[in-house]
Design a protein around this motif. Structure first.
Motif, PDB file in Angstrom:
ATOM      1  N   GLY A  76       2.456  25.846  -1.506  1.00 37.65           N
ATOM      2  CA  GLY A  76       3.034  26.797  -0.567  1.00 37.65           C
ATOM      3  C   GLY A  76       4.441  26.492  -0.114  1.00 37.65           C
ATOM      4  O   GLY A  76       5.093  27.340   0.478  1.00 37.65           O
ATOM      5  N   HIS A 113      -3.258  16.721  -7.612  1.00 37.06           N
ATOM      6  CA  HIS A 113      -4.086  16.597  -8.819  1.00 37.06           C
ATOM      7  C   HIS A 113      -5.166  17.673  -8.746  1.00 37.06           C
ATOM      8  O   HIS A 113      -5.759  17.894  -7.685  1.00 37.06           O
ATOM      9  CB  HIS A 113      -4.702  15.201  -8.941  1.00 37.06           C
ATOM     10  N   SER A 126       3.434  30.728  -4.988  1.00 34.94           N
ATOM     11  CA  SER A 126       2.953  29.403  -4.587  1.00 34.94           C
ATOM     12  C   SER A 126       1.733  28.995  -5.412  1.00 34.94           C
ATOM     13  O   SER A 126       0.981  28.109  -5.027  1.00 34.94           O
ATOM     14  CB  SER A 126       2.615  29.387  -3.103  1.00 34.94           C
ATOM     15  N   MET A 135     -20.585  23.502  -4.324  1.00 35.64           N
ATOM     16  CA  MET A 135     -20.411  22.175  -3.744  1.00 35.64           C
ATOM     17  C   MET A 135     -20.075  22.320  -2.251  1.00 35.64           C
ATOM     18  O   MET A 135     -19.612  23.349  -1.800  1.00 35.64           O
ATOM     19  CB  MET A 135     -19.263  21.429  -4.423  1.00 35.64           C
ATOM     20  N   LYS A 141       4.224  17.931   6.692  1.00 33.76           N
ATOM     21  CA  LYS A 141       4.728  16.568   6.492  1.00 33.76           C
ATOM     22  C   LYS A 141       4.096  15.616   7.502  1.00 33.76           C
ATOM     23  O   LYS A 141       3.664  14.517   7.164  1.00 33.76           O
ATOM     24  CB  LYS A 141       6.253  16.539   6.661  1.00 33.76           C
ATOM     25  N   THR A 181       6.103  25.235   8.997  1.00 27.70           N
ATOM     26  CA  THR A 181       5.018  24.849   8.090  1.00 27.70           C
ATOM     27  C   THR A 181       5.311  23.516   7.421  1.00 27.70           C
ATOM     28  O   THR A 181       4.445  22.629   7.379  1.00 27.70           O
ATOM     29  CB  THR A 181       4.832  25.947   7.013  1.00 27.70           C
ATOM     30  N   ILE A 188      -3.585  23.136   5.161  1.00 26.90           N
ATOM     31  CA  ILE A 188      -4.969  22.663   4.989  1.00 26.90           C
ATOM     32  C   ILE A 188      -4.992  21.232   4.460  1.00 26.90           C
ATOM     33  O   ILE A 188      -4.035  20.755   3.858  1.00 26.90           O
ATOM     34  CB  ILE A 188      -5.777  23.580   4.038  1.00 26.90           C
ATOM     35  N   PHE A 222     -19.219  19.361 -12.826  1.00 23.80           N
ATOM     36  CA  PHE A 222     -18.217  18.927 -11.848  1.00 23.80           C
ATOM     37  C   PHE A 222     -17.953  17.424 -11.938  1.00 23.80           C
ATOM     38  O   PHE A 222     -16.805  16.969 -11.887  1.00 23.80           O
ATOM     39  CB  PHE A 222     -18.688  19.311 -10.441  1.00 23.80           C
ATOM     40  N   TYR A 265       1.417  31.340   6.410  1.00 23.20           N
ATOM     41  CA  TYR A 265       1.168  30.012   5.845  1.00 23.20           C
ATOM     42  C   TYR A 265      -0.104  29.421   6.455  1.00 23.20           C
ATOM     43  O   TYR A 265      -0.377  29.593   7.642  1.00 23.20           O
ATOM     44  CB  TYR A 265       2.325  29.055   6.152  1.00 23.20           C
ATOM     45  N   ASN A 287      -3.442  27.417  -5.528  1.00 22.69           N
ATOM     46  CA  ASN A 287      -2.359  28.058  -4.774  1.00 22.69           C
ATOM     47  C   ASN A 287      -1.912  27.159  -3.619  1.00 22.69           C
ATOM     48  O   ASN A 287      -1.477  27.619  -2.584  1.00 22.69           O
ATOM     49  CB  ASN A 287      -2.782  29.441  -4.270  1.00 22.69           C
ATOM     50  N   LEU A 288      -2.060  25.871  -3.855  1.00 19.78           N
ATOM     51  CA  LEU A 288      -1.698  24.920  -2.804  1.00 19.78           C
ATOM     52  C   LEU A 288      -0.205  24.585  -2.766  1.00 19.78           C
ATOM     53  O   LEU A 288       0.206  23.728  -2.013  1.00 19.78           O
ATOM     54  CB  LEU A 288      -2.485  23.618  -2.991  1.00 19.78           C
ATOM     55  N   MET A 312      -8.074  18.863  -4.354  1.00 18.15           N
ATOM     56  CA  MET A 312      -8.656  19.453  -5.555  1.00 18.15           C
ATOM     57  C   MET A 312      -9.705  20.481  -5.155  1.00 18.15           C
ATOM     58  O   MET A 312     -10.489  20.253  -4.256  1.00 18.15           O
ATOM     59  CB  MET A 312      -9.299  18.357  -6.376  1.00 18.15           C
ATOM     60  N   GLY A 313      -9.683  21.597  -5.793  1.00 18.77           N
ATOM     61  CA  GLY A 313     -10.635  22.640  -5.460  1.00 18.77           C
ATOM     62  C   GLY A 313     -12.044  22.277  -5.876  1.00 18.77           C
ATOM     63  O   GLY A 313     -12.258  21.705  -6.926  1.00 18.77           O
ATOM     64  N   ARG A 314     -13.002  22.604  -5.025  1.00 20.34           N
ATOM     65  CA  ARG A 314     -14.393  22.327  -5.352  1.00 20.34           C
ATOM     66  C   ARG A 314     -15.083  23.629  -5.717  1.00 20.34           C
ATOM     67  O   ARG A 314     -14.603  24.720  -5.393  1.00 20.34           O
ATOM     68  CB  ARG A 314     -15.092  21.696  -4.162  1.00 20.34           C
ATOM     69  N   GLU A 315     -16.219  23.534  -6.360  1.00 22.80           N
ATOM     70  CA  GLU A 315     -16.950  24.732  -6.734  1.00 22.80           C
ATOM     71  C   GLU A 315     -17.654  25.310  -5.511  1.00 22.80           C
ATOM     72  O   GLU A 315     -17.916  24.610  -4.536  1.00 22.80           O
ATOM     73  CB  GLU A 315     -17.984  24.381  -7.806  1.00 22.80           C
ATOM     74  N   ALA A 320      -0.480  17.090   4.838  1.00 23.30           N
ATOM     75  CA  ALA A 320      -1.413  18.130   4.416  1.00 23.30           C
ATOM     76  C   ALA A 320      -0.786  19.022   3.343  1.00 23.30           C
ATOM     77  O   ALA A 320       0.393  18.876   3.017  1.00 23.30           O
ATOM     78  CB  ALA A 320      -1.803  18.965   5.628  1.00 23.30           C
ATOM     79  N   ASP A 321      -1.579  19.925   2.814  1.00 24.03           N
ATOM     80  CA  ASP A 321      -1.104  20.861   1.795  1.00 24.03           C
ATOM     81  C   ASP A 321      -0.879  22.235   2.421  1.00 24.03           C
ATOM     82  O   ASP A 321      -1.476  22.565   3.443  1.00 24.03           O
ATOM     83  CB  ASP A 321      -2.121  20.975   0.667  1.00 24.03           C
ATOM     84  N   VAL A 322      -0.041  22.995   1.747  1.00 21.16           N
ATOM     85  CA  VAL A 322       0.321  24.309   2.290  1.00 21.16           C
ATOM     86  C   VAL A 322      -0.067  25.409   1.303  1.00 21.16           C
ATOM     87  O   VAL A 322       0.188  25.307   0.109  1.00 21.16           O
ATOM     88  CB  VAL A 322       1.843  24.374   2.549  1.00 21.16           C
ATOM     89  N   VAL A 323      -0.680  26.429   1.840  1.00 21.47           N
ATOM     90  CA  VAL A 323      -0.973  27.625   1.039  1.00 21.47           C
ATOM     91  C   VAL A 323      -0.169  28.770   1.637  1.00 21.47           C
ATOM     92  O   VAL A 323      -0.216  28.979   2.851  1.00 21.47           O
ATOM     93  CB  VAL A 323      -2.474  27.988   1.101  1.00 21.47           C
ATOM     94  N   GLN A 324       0.566  29.462   0.783  1.00 18.57           N
ATOM     95  CA  GLN A 324       1.239  30.657   1.289  1.00 18.57           C
ATOM     96  C   GLN A 324       0.422  31.871   0.892  1.00 18.57           C
ATOM     97  O   GLN A 324       0.179  32.111  -0.300  1.00 18.57           O
ATOM     98  CB  GLN A 324       2.662  30.776   0.739  1.00 18.57           C
ATOM     99  N   ILE A 353      -7.409  18.750   2.085  1.00 22.20           N
ATOM    100  CA  ILE A 353      -8.578  18.713   1.187  1.00 22.20           C
ATOM    101  C   ILE A 353      -9.022  17.278   1.013  1.00 22.20           C
ATOM    102  O   ILE A 353      -8.200  16.416   0.793  1.00 22.20           O
ATOM    103  CB  ILE A 353      -8.244  19.333  -0.172  1.00 22.20           C
TER     104      ILE A 353
END
Lengths: 301, 68
Positions: free
Chosen positions: A198, A249, A184, B7, B49, B44, B66, A229, B63, A195-196, B1-4, B53-57, B68
């Protein structure tokens, strides 16, 4: 200025300076389409504020010559007005943040707002220089006007190049990246991105329709800018704005080599456009730390 | 999007779907127990849906849904 009436000469100086100053603002406005949210209304607002800025610059010299020193204090009004332009721009862009595909980010918004403020100063200085030149030139009236216009254009050209910033393409190579989805997780050119993914749908969508670019700094110290950033957020914003965003994105930096990845599932499948738009993304002033990058290119290249 | 890490984290865990009861200790989010792998996957997807939301496995097969 006799008997409180404006003389023809003074009127001509003021009108010429206002026209050149306003035209300067219009000329600079044309470059803003990429950053500007609503063209017709935005154009009107900025042409009018540019006109006011040019008018303030145009009347300063005739006011001084007529010993109307009090009138010169309205220059403080100019400063206030320009600050308001920046504030207005910032508020406007911040209001739009929630409705865009992704955030511009505060650093980018601040940079755009500063640019708009600076462009009013350019209109002001151009008008002031036209007005000053026509006033001090000893030749016949129409020659003075012609020289004034010429000087105004030169000043405008100089200021335009002076305020022109650099772009990501000036300090880094931007190339298409190869997208891989393992389990994933999303990898671009071997760099872990997210890794979003899933669900099967997410993996398939990104694998089939995802586009990615990898930004590699030309020199190691350019990482200071690219890792910022706000800078990466600005590049991502420009990418989603140019190609649209169907879903997902991401930006990610590679700590080892300083590469930056921008990946998305765009509406418009055009990798060349994605590369181009990332290359043309402005380097934010707030992200500039290297003296080399800070160095102004006077020729505007 | 992943943040640092420096942040402000800007994500919310909406739900957690697991197949092992022992992994459910305590949670502020919705935690669901699925009978099988397929059920977990389907639950999940349905929740993600619905909540957009987004899914992380996770590598353990669970699962996490989450936003973001």
């Amino acid at each position: 200025m006799e008997d409180g009436q404006l003389s023809f000469d003074n009127l001509s100086i003021i009108v010429t300076a206002i026209i050149i100053g306003t035209l300067a603002r219009i000329w600079l406005l044309k470059e803003d389409y990429r950053q500007y949210p609503s063209y017709p209304n935005g154009y009107l607002i900025h042409v009018v504020t540019g006109f006011v800025a040019a008018a303030l610059g145009a009347v300063a010299i005739p006011a001084l010559i007529s010993k109307n020193f009090v009138a010169v204090t309205f220059l403080t009004l100019a400063l206030q007005q320009f600050r308001d332009v920046r504030k207005m721009e910032k508020e406007s862009l911040n209001d739009l943040e929630e409705t865009e595909y992704t955030y511009r980010g505060t650093a980018y918004v601040d940079g755009i707002a500063k640019t708009f403020e600076a462009r009013n100063y350019i209109a002001f200085i151009t008008a002031l220089s036209v007005s000053l030149t026509i006033t001090v030139m000893p030749f016949s009236f129409w020659i003075d006007i012609a020289i004034g216009i010429l000087v105004g254009m030169l000043i405008l050209l100089f200021l335009k190049n002076f305020t022109k910033g650099k772009r990501i393409g000036d300090i880094a190579q931007v190339e298409a990246g190869k997208i891989e989805v393992k389990d994933s997780s999303l990898f671009v050119d071997g760099i872990f991105v997210s890794n979003l993914l899933g669900t099967d749908n997410a993996s398939k969508l990104v694998q089939d329709e995802g586009l990615a670019v990898v930004i590699s700094p030309n020199e190691d110290h350019y990482r200071i800018n690219l890792d910022n950033f706000g800078q990466r957020q600005a590049a991502l914003f420009e990418a989603t704005r140019a190609l649209g965003n169907k879903r997902y994105h991401f930006t990610r930096k590679d700590y080892e080599k300083g590469r930056v990845v921008i990946a998305l599932v765009p509406i418009k499948q055009d990798i060349d456009a994605l590369i181009e738009v990332v290359k043309k993304c402005p380097l934010l002033e707030s992200a500039k730390k290297s003296h080399r990058v800070m160095k102004t290119n006077w020729r505007g290249e | 999007m992943g943040r640092e890490s420096t942040m402000q984290p800007n994500y919310t865990i909406l739900a957690y779907v697991t197949m092992k009861k022992g992994r459910i200790l305590t949670s502020s989010c919705l935690t669901l127990l699925a009978e099988s792998k397929n059920t977990a996957k389907q639950m999940t997807v349905d929740i993600a849906k619905a909540l957009k939301a987004d899914v992380v496995q996770l590598t353990n097969g669970d699962y996490m849904i989450i936003r973001i």
